[in-house]
Scaffold this motif. Structure first.
Motif, PDB file in Angstrom:
ATOM      1  N   ARG A   1       0.806  -1.215   0.000  1.00  0.00           N
ATOM      2  CA  ARG A   1       0.000   0.000   0.000  1.00  0.00           C
ATOM      3  C   ARG A   1       0.841   1.269   0.000  1.00  0.00           C
ATOM      4  O   ARG A   1       0.322   2.350  -0.296  1.00  0.00           O
ATOM      5  CB  ARG A   1      -0.976  -0.025   1.178  1.00  0.00           C
TER       6      ARG A   1
ATOM      7  N   LEU B   1      -1.680   4.340  -1.099  1.00  0.00           N
ATOM      8  CA  LEU B   1      -2.858   4.183  -0.227  1.00  0.00           C
ATOM      9  C   LEU B   1      -2.456   4.453   1.214  1.00  0.00           C
ATOM     10  O   LEU B   1      -3.272   4.826   2.043  1.00  0.00           O
ATOM     11  CB  LEU B   1      -3.443   2.778  -0.353  1.00  0.00           C
TER      12      LEU B   1
ATOM     13  N   PHE C   1      -3.371  -5.099   8.857  1.00  0.00           N
ATOM     14  CA  PHE C   1      -3.607  -3.803   8.223  1.00  0.00           C
ATOM     15  C   PHE C   1      -5.101  -3.531   8.165  1.00  0.00           C
ATOM     16  O   PHE C   1      -5.891  -4.399   7.831  1.00  0.00           O
ATOM     17  CB  PHE C   1      -3.062  -3.807   6.800  1.00  0.00           C
TER      18      PHE C   1
ATOM     19  N   PRO D   1      -7.624  -0.690   6.489  1.00  0.00           N
ATOM     20  CA  PRO D   1      -7.690   0.547   5.695  1.00  0.00           C
ATOM     21  C   PRO D   1      -8.459   1.625   6.434  1.00  0.00           C
ATOM     22  O   PRO D   1      -9.433   1.330   7.131  1.00  0.00           O
ATOM     23  CB  PRO D   1      -8.448   0.119   4.440  1.00  0.00           C
ATOM     24  N   VAL D   2      -8.024   2.837   6.283  1.00  0.00           N
ATOM     25  CA  VAL D   2      -8.653   3.931   7.031  1.00  0.00           C
ATOM     26  C   VAL D   2     -10.012   4.267   6.428  1.00  0.00           C
ATOM     27  O   VAL D   2     -10.127   4.380   5.225  1.00  0.00           O
ATOM     28  CB  VAL D   2      -7.760   5.184   6.997  1.00  0.00           C
TER      29      VAL D   2
END
Lengths: 264, 273
Positions: free
Chosen positions: A50, A55, A261, A263-264
């Motif tokens: 990412r 990202l 991980f 993702p926000v």
């Protein structure tokens, strides 16, 4: 054209909760057609992928994609860079309520103006290209089916077609087969390999299965605890080395909890 | 014989029993407190029942009293006014939905450009919902004059507050993976919304909007009481003029229309979502 050269220089990622995902990684990706990135869960594979398409931003260090440094670059430039990089996901990440065809067309959004994309007014050329790609991945007959009615393997094929729709110079694949059964996994890997050979698109692929790695990868990068553990070929993965990679030495028990991980 | 064992609940369980009893006691005390100043009285209800019955069926001593039979002379006019009431609800809901979409993007944690904007928009939505349609209608009548238009504005503001909150709750639970994939293709923020968020929230947006439309039709029938248009004005006028047989026609028109709108709208919701 031989892929899109990517260079990570001492890249570090620390999440807001304080956990560290990458602790100074320096790597170049240029000439190898199919690179496998391996390592235990939480070793930073997804994070590294990412970073390459912006990202995620590095906490410290640089990320060069082509000539551009995208680690600190403004969002606009990152977006432009991203358009040249397709991404394939572990959970396929198709927009579930859209048709297979429209999911492929998502790969064209980067080239569409806001008005046309908001009105879903796709050009004839884009439609033809998306249809062609669905044919190529063997999904043409399901073009109008909603994504959430497709099987896992079918969804991943559409996901690959979506990545190809961008006409990418590089494909990042984040564990593309972990959610698939062995036979489907093999088909998906063959498809990725074929694309990388025929279209001369470099593929950087996070993987879990070491036999898959030795079958497909020209180059193997192993991460462990956010650092480069090995950079070579599948031949370097002796049983001892892979054992150490996944089980570590004596201090394995006191290793930090795996950081997934999100993702926000 | 084995020694008998007593079963003692552990202390935390006993504490829970005690707490539950205190909650019930508190509730009863609150209701008792609320009976002062509100003149709750069973006797009054009982004696009033008879008068209400007379009021509805009419008494033989007084001519023209009672609601029956309904006076259908001006039925066409009432129906026409009911259609206007429904039109008010249509516009009020449409304006509200239109405003609620951008507001809800700003009021969702995962799509707001900045936490401060998120907080601010949430408070604005609270404010929109803070006063009910009726009070808002009073304000808008003062601002833009009598008629259906202030009624539409009142419905729009209140409904925007509700829909904005409901839409933002739907946006906050979308699957982030689908958004990430759209973003990874190089899409802009707007495109992530149109192709990632929107398809996921559309069923909620449709069903909530239709649902609010139904309740806005009901609300619009009383807005006329404060001069904000619609059939409500006819209700007050007929009752003030002691024309109960006309009033009963109007009330029947309202009841039947509201039921019809509810039925059609819920059918539509089933079809679309």
């Amino acid at each position: 054209m031989l892929g899109l050269p990517i260079r990570l220089v001492n890249a570090m990622v620390r999440f807001p909760n304080g956990s560290s995902a990458l602790q100074g990684v320096t790597l170049s990706f240029s000439e190898h057609a199919f690179t496998a990135v391996i390592g235990p869960s939480g070793s930073g594979k997804s994070t590294m992928l990412r970073l390459m398409n912006g990202l995620l931003r590095p906490t410290a260090g640089q990320v060069y994609v082509g000539e551009n440094e995208i680690g600190q670059a403004p969002e606009r430039l990152v977006r432009q860079t991203r358009r040249q990089i397709g991404m394939v996901f572990q959970q396929f990440n198709l927009v579930r309520r859209l048709s297979a065809l429209e999911n492929v067309l998502v790969g064209r959004l980067g080239q569409m103006n806001p008005l046309r994309s908001t009105l879903r007014w796709y050009s004839k050329a884009d439609l033809a290209w998306a249809m062609h790609l669905l044919e190529r991945v063997g999904m043409a007959e399901h073009a109008w089916q909603r994504a959430d009615t497709l099987s896992g393997g079918q969804q991943q094929r559409v996901g690959i077609a979506r990545a190809l729709a961008q006409r990418p110079r590089l494909i990042l694949a984040d564990e593309p087969i972990s959610a698939l059964d062995p036979k489907t996994s093999e088909q998906v890997m063959e498809l990725l390999l074929e694309i990388s050979r025929e279209d001369r698109i470099a593929v950087i692929c996070n993987l879990h299965h070491l036999d898959t790695v030795s079958r497909y990868a020209d180059r193997v990068v192993a991460l462990r605890k956010g650092q480069v553990f090995l950079d070579g070929t599948a031949g370097d993965l002796s049983p001892e080395v892979s054992r150490e990679l996944y089980y570590g030495e004596a201090e394995a028990e006191e290793a930090p909890a795996p950081q997934e991980f999100s993702p926000v | 014989m084995a020694p008998s064992r007593t079963i003692e609940p552990p202390p935390q369980v006993r504490a829970r029993f005690l707490r539950n009893r205190l909650v019930w006691l508190g509730l009863l005390l609150t209701l008792y407190w609320a009976s002062f100043g509100t003149e709750i009285s069973p006797q009054k209800l009982w004696s009033g029942l008879e008068r209400s019955w007379q009021f509805i069926v009419g008494s033989p001593e007084r001519p023209n009293s009672g609601f029956f039979p309904p006076n259908l002379d001006r039925l066409g006019e009432y129906l026409n006014e009911m259609v206007i009431t429904i039109k008010m609800a249509l516009w009020g809901t449409a304006l509200a939905a239109l405003a609620a979409i951008p507001l809800s993007i700003l009021a969702s944690r995962n799509t707001a450009p900045h936490p401060l904007i998120y907080q601010l928009t949430r408070r604005v939505l609270d404010l929109f919902r803070g006063l009910n349609e009726f009070v808002l209608a009073l304000i808008f009548v003062a601002a833009v004059g009598l008629g259906p238009f202030p009624g539409i504005l009142a419905l729009a503001v209140y409904t925007a507050g509700i829909l904005g909150k409901l839409f933002s709750e739907a946006i906050e639970v979308v699957d982030p993976g689908q958004l990430e994939a759209v973003r990874a293709s190089g899409a802009s923020g707007l495109q992530v919304f149109t192709h990632g968020v929107w398809p996921q929230v559309l069923p909620t947006v449709i069903s909530m909007t239709l649902y609010r439309f139904e309740s806005n039709v009901r609300s619009a029938t009383v807005l006329g009481l404060v001069g904000a248009g619609g059939i409500g004005l006819y209700v007050t006028e007929s009752i003030r003029a002691f024309d109960f047989k006309a009033a009963s026609t109007i009330l029947l028109v309202i009841i039947v229309s509201v039921m019809l709108v509810d039925y059609l709208s819920s059918k539509l919701r089933e079809r679309l979502t």
